[in-house]
Design a protein around this motif. Structure first.
Motif, mmCIF file in Angstrom:
data_model
loop_
_atom_site.group_PDB
_atom_site.id
_atom_site.type_symbol
_atom_site.label_atom_id
_atom_site.label_comp_id
_atom_site.label_asym_id
_atom_site.label_seq_id
_atom_site.Cartn_x
_atom_site.Cartn_y
_atom_site.Cartn_z
ATOM 1 N N ASP A 171 0.826 -1.249 -0.003
ATOM 2 C CA ASP A 171 0.086 -0.246 0.019
ATOM 3 C C ASP A 171 0.871 1.278 0.015
ATOM 4 O OD1 ASP A 171 -2.885 -1.011 0.039
ATOM 5 O OD2 ASP A 171 -2.115 -1.883 2.070
ATOM 6 N N SER A 172 2.064 1.157 0.380
ATOM 7 C CA SER A 172 2.854 2.521 0.622
ATOM 8 C C SER A 172 3.888 2.616 -0.273
ATOM 9 C CB SER A 172 3.357 2.633 2.080
ATOM 10 O OG SER A 172 4.303 1.521 2.315
ATOM 11 N N THR A 173 4.420 1.607 -0.825
ATOM 12 C CA THR A 173 5.424 1.585 -1.733
ATOM 13 C C THR A 173 5.007 2.207 -3.176
ATOM 14 O OG1 THR A 173 6.253 -0.318 -0.945
ATOM 15 C CG2 THR A 173 7.327 0.190 -3.065
ATOM 16 N N LEU A 174 5.790 2.891 -3.547
ATOM 17 C CA LEU A 174 5.518 3.458 -4.775
ATOM 18 C C LEU A 174 6.267 2.764 -6.074
ATOM 19 C CD1 LEU A 174 5.945 7.446 -4.579
ATOM 20 C CD2 LEU A 174 3.676 5.900 -4.264
ATOM 21 N N ILE A 175 5.567 2.535 -7.179
ATOM 22 C CA ILE A 175 6.170 1.565 -8.111
ATOM 23 C C ILE A 175 7.408 2.527 -8.881
ATOM 24 C CG2 ILE A 175 4.910 2.668 -10.046
ATOM 25 C CD1 ILE A 175 5.738 -0.947 -9.564
ATOM 26 N N ALA A 176 7.627 3.774 -8.755
ATOM 27 C CA ALA A 176 8.855 4.427 -9.245
ATOM 28 C C ALA A 176 10.044 4.159 -8.302
ATOM 29 C CB ALA A 176 8.690 5.894 -9.200
ATOM 30 N N ASP A 177 9.766 3.537 -7.248
ATOM 31 C CA ASP A 177 10.918 3.230 -6.408
ATOM 32 C C ASP A 177 11.461 2.084 -6.574
ATOM 33 O OD1 ASP A 177 10.871 5.664 -5.217
ATOM 34 O OD2 ASP A 177 9.344 4.961 -3.641
ATOM 35 N N ILE A 178 10.781 0.824 -7.153
ATOM 36 C CA ILE A 178 11.111 -0.365 -7.287
ATOM 37 C C ILE A 178 11.200 -0.998 -8.866
ATOM 38 C CG2 ILE A 178 10.675 -1.202 -5.069
ATOM 39 C CD1 ILE A 178 8.022 -2.306 -6.060
ATOM 40 N N MET A 179 10.692 -0.041 -9.770
ATOM 41 C CA MET A 179 10.664 -0.616 -11.156
ATOM 42 C C MET A 179 11.902 -0.652 -11.703
ATOM 43 S SD MET A 179 9.710 3.142 -13.018
ATOM 44 C CE MET A 179 10.971 4.347 -13.089
ATOM 45 N N THR A 180 12.001 -1.155 -12.805
ATOM 46 C CA THR A 180 12.983 -1.234 -13.638
ATOM 47 C C THR A 180 13.269 -0.121 -14.533
ATOM 48 O OG1 THR A 180 13.306 -3.671 -13.693
ATOM 49 C CG2 THR A 180 14.831 -2.503 -15.285
ATOM 50 N N ALA A 181 14.171 0.904 -14.405
ATOM 51 C CA ALA A 181 13.982 2.250 -15.181
ATOM 52 C C ALA A 181 14.354 1.775 -16.757
ATOM 53 C CB ALA A 181 15.021 3.101 -14.638
ATOM 54 N N HIS A 182 13.620 2.356 -17.530
ATOM 55 C CA HIS A 182 13.591 2.398 -18.754
ATOM 56 C C HIS A 182 13.794 0.874 -19.299
ATOM 57 C CE1 HIS A 182 13.931 6.564 -19.115
ATOM 58 N NE2 HIS A 182 15.128 6.474 -18.154
ATOM 59 N N GLY A 183 14.946 0.258 -19.806
ATOM 60 C CA GLY A 183 14.702 -1.180 -20.302
ATOM 61 C C GLY A 183 14.620 -1.138 -21.801
ATOM 62 N N THR A 184 14.550 -2.312 -22.095
ATOM 63 C CA THR A 184 14.524 -2.828 -23.613
ATOM 64 C C THR A 184 13.140 -2.152 -24.328
ATOM 65 O OG1 THR A 184 16.072 -4.378 -23.588
ATOM 66 C CG2 THR A 184 14.381 -4.300 -25.600
ATOM 67 N N SER A 185 13.256 -1.337 -25.276
ATOM 68 C CA SER A 185 11.668 -0.986 -25.749
ATOM 69 C C SER A 185 11.928 -1.395 -27.326
ATOM 70 C CB SER A 185 11.374 0.327 -25.596
ATOM 71 O OG SER A 185 12.471 1.356 -26.011
ATOM 72 N N THR A 186 11.008 -1.062 -28.198
ATOM 73 C CA THR A 186 10.951 -1.222 -29.672
ATOM 74 C C THR A 186 9.934 -0.315 -30.134
ATOM 75 O OG1 THR A 186 10.719 -2.755 -31.135
ATOM 76 C CG2 THR A 186 9.240 -3.124 -29.732
ATOM 77 N N GLN A 187 9.857 -0.331 -31.455
ATOM 78 C CA GLN A 187 8.862 0.640 -32.159
ATOM 79 C C GLN A 187 8.045 -0.452 -33.143
ATOM 80 O OE1 GLN A 187 11.635 3.933 -33.730
ATOM 81 N NE2 GLN A 187 10.213 5.014 -32.660
ATOM 82 N N SER A 188 6.980 0.145 -33.598
ATOM 83 C CA SER A 188 5.924 -0.514 -34.288
ATOM 84 C C SER A 188 6.421 -1.086 -35.835
ATOM 85 C CB SER A 188 4.447 0.186 -34.527
ATOM 86 O OG SER A 188 4.856 1.638 -35.175
ATOM 87 N N HIS A 189 7.307 -0.383 -36.238
ATOM 88 C CA HIS A 189 7.895 -0.788 -37.601
ATOM 89 C C HIS A 189 8.838 -1.988 -37.523
ATOM 90 C CE1 HIS A 189 10.700 2.323 -36.478
ATOM 91 N NE2 HIS A 189 11.576 1.591 -37.259
#
Length: 324
Positions: A264-282
């Motif tokens: 309830d108190s932990t914010l996702i920003a504090d435990i997420m994996t920053a950025h990481g792998t991404s792609t584009q639709s094309h």
């Protein structure tokens, strides 16, 4: 009573006879063969392949091979041609007729029409002095001597030779056209190769309301609800303008629980994996799959040019699409 040895002996005899028939074709790759290739290469319309009986079955396969390797073609049954299907033939076409004997009635009655239309005719026969061969613009001789069976009746060696000669035509034209893997894929969009070379991420990704997405100030509990609702085992984490800040996965959740982090108190920003792998639709799905396999990840956010999250693609989507 027939034995296993009998069947194997007979089978080998057929194979040897058909191999011998194919070997004779080498001498048929000559100036006539080159002229046939040139006629089809310069054809502004389509190659119309005609045949009857077993020759018709071989003709259908040759037409399909031509069409899938860059030479527009279709098959017309000789029996139907004189009853209306000749209307499919245009002045820009080239006709390819198969008949081992070169005397098939349903084939010969087409010759006056083709002559009247001035449509080039290529024949594939085992009888170079037959009416079909002498009436053709170019004749390709399959060098036929005998069928593989003991009665010399059922078309076997003759159809095999005709098929190989048709393949030789198709592949020679493919090379003359510099036909590429991408060209082949466009002719086979439903096959694995076609999907690998044509299917893009945007066609498979989860987008719109199906995209798992939470804002940075969301709690771990709120994030868990979003992940459960979207069924992808992860969620993207974005700012107010939908720019990707990070991702959170099932694996991250297990580690959070093991560390007794408060939901309830932990914010996702504090435990997420920053950025990481991404792609584009094309991006091609197959290219992305290779990247996902190397990095051992199962889901990837899809971003637009402004680096905003527009979707997510999961490994399951790729496998279900038959790309692999």
């Amino acid at each position: 009573m027939n034995t296993e040895k009998d069947f194997c002996t007979w089978g080998r005899e057929v194979v040897q006879k058909e191999l011998a028939a194919i070997a004779k074709l080498d001498s048929s790759i000559n100036e006539q063969f080159a002229a046939a290739c040139e006629l089809m290469l310069q054809c502004k319309g389509r190659v119309v392949v005609v045949g009857l009986g077993k020759s018709g079955h071989i003709g259908g396969k040759i037409a399909a091979t031509l069409a899938s390797t860059g030479t527009p073609a279709f098959f017309v049954h000789a029996g139907e041609a004189s009853h209306g299907d000749c209307g499919m033939i245009t002045l820009d076409d080239v006709v390819l007729i198969l008949s081992n004997s070169g005397k098939t009635h349903e084939v010969l009655i087409l010759l006056p029409l083709l002559k009247h239309l001035k449509v080039p005719l290529i024949s594939i026969t085992g009888a170079p002095n037959s009416p079909l061969a002498t009436g053709a613009t170019v004749n390709l001789d399959i060098k036929f001597t005998a069928e593989a069976g003991p009665l010399d009746l059922a078309p076997t060696s003759s159809t095999t030779a005709a098929l190989v000669l048709g393949d030789a035509l198709a592949i020679s034209l493919l090379r003359a056209r510099n036909f590429s893997l991408q060209d082949f894929a466009r002719s086979h969009p439903g096959g694995t190769l076609g999907k690998r070379l044509l299917l893009e991420v945007g066609e498979l990704m989860h987008s719109g309301t199906t995209t798992p997405k939470v804002h940075a100030e969301a709690t771990l509990k709120e994030t868990l609800f979003e992940m459960t609702k979207k069924h992808l085992g992860m969620t993207t984490v974005v700012d107010d303008d939908d720019h990707l800040l990070g991702i959170f996965t099932d694996g991250d959740l297990r580690r959070a629980i093991e560390n007794n982090i408060d939901l309830d108190s932990t914010l996702i920003a504090d435990i997420m994996t920053a950025h990481g792998t991404s792609t584009q639709s094309h991006i091609l799905v197959f290219e992305l799959f290779n990247q996902m396999e190397q990095q051992k990840i199962t889901a990837v956010p899809v971003l637009n040019d402004a680096q905003q999250v527009v979707g997510v693609i999961h490994l399951h989507d790729i496998l279900q699409a038959g790309v692999i």
